[in-house]
Structure formats: structure tokens, C-alpha cells
Scaffold this active site. Structure first.
Site, PDB file in Angstrom:
ATOM      1  N   ASP A 102       2.820   3.921   5.527  1.00 58.10           N
ATOM      2  CA  ASP A 102       1.453   3.814   4.560  1.00 58.10           C
ATOM      3  C   ASP A 102       0.164   2.734   5.962  1.00 58.10           C
ATOM      4  O   ASP A 102       0.555   1.545   5.871  1.00 58.10           O
ATOM      5  CB  ASP A 102       1.986   2.809   3.777  1.00 58.10           C
ATOM      6  CG  ASP A 102       0.702   2.532   2.457  1.00 58.10           C
ATOM      7  OD1 ASP A 102      -0.193   3.081   2.457  1.00 58.10           O
ATOM      8  OD2 ASP A 102       0.782   1.873   1.215  1.00 58.10           O
TER       9      ASP A 102
ATOM     10  N   ASP B  38      -5.005   5.118  -4.763  1.00 60.68           N
ATOM     11  CA  ASP B  38      -3.640   5.245  -5.774  1.00 60.68           C
ATOM     12  C   ASP B  38      -4.712   6.066  -6.601  1.00 60.68           C
ATOM     13  O   ASP B  38      -5.607   5.365  -7.711  1.00 60.68           O
ATOM     14  CB  ASP B  38      -3.361   3.901  -5.695  1.00 60.68           C
ATOM     15  CG  ASP B  38      -2.821   3.279  -4.751  1.00 60.68           C
ATOM     16  OD1 ASP B  38      -3.203   3.940  -2.805  1.00 60.68           O
ATOM     17  OD2 ASP B  38      -2.337   1.862  -4.186  1.00 60.68           O
TER      18      ASP B  38
ATOM     19  N   ASP C 240       7.055  -0.530  -1.182  1.00 58.23           N
ATOM     20  CA  ASP C 240       7.067  -1.806  -0.795  1.00 58.23           C
ATOM     21  C   ASP C 240       8.217  -2.451  -1.435  1.00 58.23           C
ATOM     22  O   ASP C 240       7.646  -2.537  -2.625  1.00 58.23           O
ATOM     23  CB  ASP C 240       5.337  -2.027  -0.400  1.00 58.23           C
ATOM     24  CG  ASP C 240       5.294  -2.603   0.176  1.00 58.23           C
ATOM     25  OD1 ASP C 240       5.889  -3.190   1.390  1.00 58.23           O
ATOM     26  OD2 ASP C 240       3.701  -3.384   0.309  1.00 58.23           O
TER      27      ASP C 240
HETATM   28  C1  GLA Z   1      -0.384   1.237  -1.150  1.00 52.74           C
HETATM   29  C2  GLA Z   1      -0.346   3.003  -1.271  1.00 52.74           C
HETATM   30  C3  GLA Z   1       0.760   3.097  -2.863  1.00 52.74           C
HETATM   31  C4  GLA Z   1       1.617   2.345  -2.036  1.00 52.74           C
HETATM   32  C5  GLA Z   1       1.919   0.228  -1.857  1.00 52.74           C
HETATM   33  C6  GLA Z   1       2.532  -0.248  -1.730  1.00 52.74           C
HETATM   34  O1  GLA Z   1      -1.501   1.753  -2.011  1.00 52.74           O
HETATM   35  O2  GLA Z   1      -0.934   4.088  -1.450  1.00 52.74           O
HETATM   36  O3  GLA Z   1       1.221   4.025  -2.925  1.00 52.74           O
HETATM   37  O4  GLA Z   1       2.859   2.296  -1.491  1.00 52.74           O
HETATM   38  O5  GLA Z   1       1.003   0.223  -0.271  1.00 52.74           O
HETATM   39  O6  GLA Z   1       2.192  -1.940  -1.470  1.00 52.74           O
END
Ligand code: GLA
Length: 531
Positions: A296, A356, A222
């Protein structure tokens, strides 16, 4: 003495003076997304508060507010299509600051496997931002948000509805026969990523020996997005002046380039997503020479329910196929809605299985050791993804990073490094390029490992390999060193198989009955066993 007495008589009678908190208030929070700015624009009239709360996913009106003395309270209407949630926010004026009180306790940030700790979206009710945050108080000060390439906020209530396809099974795209290996910008750089860094990482991938060890994809997460041109094509922001040229550069090194988006109108970081632009985005990426897409969920949670996930992901799966370019499709929806059952059908090569990861033993161990039940779903072309590697990011010890790498190898998980390859410590490089452990991860049989035995805080995991071999990892999750034993009978191995230590690179000879090793606290001993 006298003065104190008089004051204590007067104080309860004094009416609290209501302060004017009209204006823009800025709070900075640490979330799964690094630092996030939460903005409140408030208007106070006759003790009544109205205004707007601004978060990366969009603006929410503030209604029914009141202020008395140093106490305030208002309601935030978190609008989703057909799903209006109201959150009551209370707080106190302390000097020049607004101290918001979280309304309800919630899980710690990033908690748990199975998608519990995912950022954003329809969080629990709570303080400002609800599910975006942990349960710490939020402190706001007067100030304007930092300008960024994030997209303007979305009015979810008036978004045109996107048609979802009828479910069908897309044929396998022939990619990711073994778990993808590469690098991704998120764990280390968050949204502070640019062309120069990506080129530097590609150079370092080659110079460090990582390319030779099998790493191939350089994935931009991102933060690359900007806005759409008049034809609707998504433009990279000025940190990426020429994506096609960047892809050419990465390809010239014998590597591949990956990119990131969301099926919602906004990514988790608040950048422009692919909602309603799936086909044009897929075509744009194919024209640039993109080889991998991480897709995502993020703000899609404001539009669809979890049951819609297969159709939403299929929509992009089909758009990618239409381009004719081979593009690895990485599903990121935090393991919700039994993704392991439908991920392959919608064209997915891998699917996240958890919230995450963080660069911390508890986070890594909680995720890694909770993957046992998913292992039957991994197979060539289709992999469980317990999230990217944290090796080399500095908050775990080399012993713990060896456990991280061994566990991901046993799980047949994608090996996507998340550190700065341009400045690796010898330890990080040695771990990430351990060819014997990588050979386990990349074994062509493509079967994921499983928990073979557990004894208190020690665990034995085994992974069946090509030609009847086994990888066996003896883990010690405890605080003190411990002996860990694998018995050949548990693997249905007879006689005296050969064993080799994959971290010391030493042959252990032929061993009867089994193997016992001392594993350090949070550490691992990993062997390969051959008949
Ligand atoms: C989510 C995903 C992460 C990353 C962020 C980016 O949290 O799980 O791995 O890609 O978004 O904003």
C-alpha cells in the site's frame, strides 16, 4: 435596561484576554482509517506559537504562530523529501477546546474512482492534516494520545535514499489465474486485529461454507506490525505472538495467509513500512509461510512521485521472487499513474483501481459502475481491483449487497470479503456463497465484463464466459423499481438462447429476442445466457 446600555458601551473597549494554549492537544477524526488521532504539541511565548503536529505519517514542525485573544494561527511545515509544503492553520479557543478551521474546501472523504479519495499523503492544503481529512472543523482537547504499536514518527528530510531498479518486465508468477477469493481484516476491524480473531475467521471460513464456495486467502491488513529487531527484521506486535504458528494454523485448514505493508517508511495507519527493507521483509514473510502481500503506497507519497511507482513496486516484486515462495502480489496505490498498464510487468497479480470503498451505496456504486474502461486490462493472473467487499457490514441492504456482489462478479474483481465471518446474517452468507454468481467471477476465460447498455438509471452489463456463454446483469441504480431489458442482438446472439436466473436459481427457458426483468431500486437481476 440601564445595565444593558452600560455593558454595550464597555464591551467593545475591553481588550480580549489571550489564553495560554501551551501543552498537548488531541483531536480524534474519522478518516478512511477509522478513528485517527491528531496531536498538536504547542508552546506559547509572548503571543508566539511554536511546536509539533503529530500524525501517523510523521511529525511536522509548527512555526510562525501567533495568538490574539481567542484567535490563533500557525504554519505547519509538512516536510517531504524535496517537497516542503506549508499549511496555514487558523482556529479559535472555545472554552477548553481548540476549534481548527479548515482552510480550503476539498472533496468528500473517499470521493470518486481513479484514486481521488485516497487517504494520507500529499493532500490538498487545508486544516490540520490537509488531505487526511474531510472539510469538517477539527476540535482538539487537552490529552495524551492512546499508546499503540504504531512506529515513531519519521524525519523524511534525513531518510537515506533507496535506489530504484531499472524497469524491466518480471515473468508472470503463475498465481491468481482467476480473481483471488478470500477475506481481509480492514473493512471490519481496521487496525484492531489480532491472532485470535484471524484464527476465528479461518475457522468460520470453513464452517460457513465459504471455503467450499472457493474462498482461500485470509489476509491480515494494516495493524500487525511493530518494530525491527537488531538485524532489521520486522517483528509483529504482541497482538500476533507467533506469525509462523498462525500461518501453520491457517494452512492446516486448507487456507492461505496474506499480509500487508507499504513501500514507504510508514503504512497508512502509521505502522512500520518496508522502505529500505524490501528484501529482508520479503524473506521474513516467506519464512513465516505468507502467501499474499498487499502493498500500500501510503507514506511513499512523501518520498516519490507517481511516476516512480512502477520502479518502487518492481523493487518489492523482485524481492518477492527472490524468496522462491509463490506470493500473490496485490498493488494498492488507488489506481494512480495508469497502474493497469504496468502493474502486470512489475509482478502484480492485482491492482487497486480506486480510493477506499465504504459500506455505503453511494461509495460502492460510484466505484463499481466506474470500472468500464478498465475491463480490457483484466486477464488471467492480472486483475483490476475495485477494493474489497462490504457485504455483511450492515450499512447497505441485502438488495444493495446483491448488486455489489453481482457487479464485482461481472467485473472479474477479486472477491475479498470484509465482514466478520464468525457472525454472518443468513442474507450475507447466502450472498457471499452464491455459487452461480461466483462461477461467473471465477470463469476461466478471464475476461472482465463491460457496460452493454444504459438507459437513465438502469444499466445492462455483460461478461463473456467460457464456451460462448454470457453473464448479464440488469442493474437499477434508481430510487424506484424499474424494468430493464437486454437484447440478444447487442450480444450478437442469434436464435433462442437459454437463460438462467443466478439469484433465484431458476431456469427461464429459451427466450427469443431478449429478456426483460423488473429490478428493484438499487437492485439487480442477474442471468447466465447459453446458446
Ligand atoms: C489504505 C488502503 C486500505 C487499507 C488501509 C490500511 O487506506 O487503501 O485498503 O489497507 O490503507 O491502513
Amino acid at each position: 435596561m440601564r445595565t444593558i446600555c452600560i455593558l454595550s458601551l464597555i464591551a467593545p473597549l475591553a481588550l480580549p484576554q489571550t489564553k495560554d494554549i501551551s501543552g498537548t492537544w488531541l483531536a480524534k477524526r474519522q478518516t478512511g482509517h477509522g478513528e485517527m488521532e491528531l496531536v498538536h504539541e504547542l508552546k506559547v511565548n509572548d503571543g508566539k506559537i511554536t511546536g509539533t503536529q503529530k500524525m501517523p505519517f510523521g511529525d511536522s514542525p509548527i512555526v510562525d504562530g501567533k495568538i490574539e485573544g481567542d484567535q490563533f494561527e500557525f504554519t505547519v511545515e509538512m516536510g517531504s523529501l524535496g517537497n516542503l509544503q506549508k499549511r496555514v492553520v487558523t482556529g479559535k479557543i472555545v472554552g477548553d477546546e481548540l476549534h481548527f478551521v479548515p482552510a480550503m474546501p476539498g472533496p468528500p472523504p473517499g470521493a470518486g474512482a481513479g484514486g481521488q479519495g485516497r487517504p494520507g499523503g500529499q493532500g490538498r492544503p487545508g486544516g490540520p492534516g490537509g488531505g487526511m481529512f474531510s472539510n469538517e472543523p477539527v476540535v482538539a482537547r487537552r490529552g495524551a494520545p492512546t499508546p499503540s504499536y504504531r512506529a515513531p514518527s519519521v524525519d523524511y528530510k534525513s531518510l537515506p535514499k533507496v535506489e530504484l531498479p531499472a524497469l524491466k518486465e518480471l515473468p508472470y508468477n503463475g498465481l491468481a489465474k482467476t480473481p483471488p477469493m478470500g477475506w481481509n481484516s480492514w473493512n471490519k476491524f481496521r487496525t484492531r486485529i489480532d491472532d485470535k480473531t484471524v484464527r476465528g475467521i479461518a475457522d468460520a471460513m470453513v464452517a460457513s461454507g465459504m471455503k467450499d464456495a472457493g474462498y482461500q486467502y485470509i489476509n491480515i491488513d494494516d495493524g500487525w506490525e511493530w518494530k525491527r529487531d537488531e538485524k532489521g527484521a520486522l517483528q509483529p506486535n504482541p497482538n500476533f505472538p507467533d506469525m509462523k504458528a498462525l500461518a501453520d494454523y491457517v494452512h492446516s485448514k486448507g487456507l492461505k495467509l496474506g499480509i500487508y505493508s507499504s513501500p514507504g517508511p510508514r503504512t497508512c495507519g502509521g505502522y512500520e513500512g518496508s522502505y529500505g527493507h524490501e528484501e529482508i521483509d520479503a524473506r521474513t514473510w516467506a519464512a513465516w509461510g505468507i502467501d499474499y502481500l498487499k502493498y500500500d503506497w501510503c507514506s511513499a507519497s512523501r518520498i516519490w512521485k507517481d511516476d516512480d511507482m512502477p520502479a518502487v513496486y518492481q523493487r518489492m516484486g523482485e524481492a518477492l521472487r527472490k524468496t522462491g515462495r509463490p506470493i500473490v502480489f496485490s498493488l494498492c496505490q488507488y489506481g494512480r499513474a495508469k497502474v493497469q498498464e504496468w502493474g502486470p510487468k512489475v509482478g502484480g497479480n492485482l491492482w487497486r483501481t480506486t480510493g477506499d470503498i465504504r459500506d455505503q451505496w453511494e461509495s460502492m456504486a460510484r466505484i463499481g459502475f466506474s470500472q468500464n474502461d478498465l475491463s480490457p486490462h483484466a486477464r488471467p493472473g492480472h486483475w483490476n481491483d475495485p477494493d474489497m467487499l462490504e457485504i455483511g457490514n450492515g450499512r447497505m441492504s441485502p438488495v444493495e449487497y446483491r448488486t455489489h456482489f453481482s457487479l464485482w462478479a461481472i467485473l472479474a474483481a477479486p472477491l475479498i470479503a470484509g465482514n466478520d465471518l464468525r457472525s454472518m446474517t443468513p442474507d450475507a452468507k447466502e450472498i457471499l456463497t452464491n455459487k452461480e454468481v461466483i462461477a461467473v467471477n471465477q470463469d476461466k476465460l478471464g475476461k472482465a465484463g463491460y457496460r452493454l447498455a444504459q438507459n437513465g438509471e438502469t444499466e445492462v452489463w455483460a461478461r463473456p464466459l467460457d464456451k460462448g456463454d454470457y453473464a448479464v446483469a440488469l442493474f437499477n441504480r434508481g430510487a424506484a423499481d424499474a424494468d430493464v431489458t437486454v437484447k440478444w442482438a447487442d450480444l450478437k446472439l442469434n436464435g433462442k438462447p437459454k437463460a438462467r436466473d443466478l439469484w433465484t436459481h431458476a431456469d427461464l427457458g429459451r427466450l427469443a429476442d431478449g429478456f426483460t426483468a423488473k429490478a428493484p431500486s438499487h437492485g439487480v437481476v442477474m442471468i447466465r445466457v447459453s446458446r
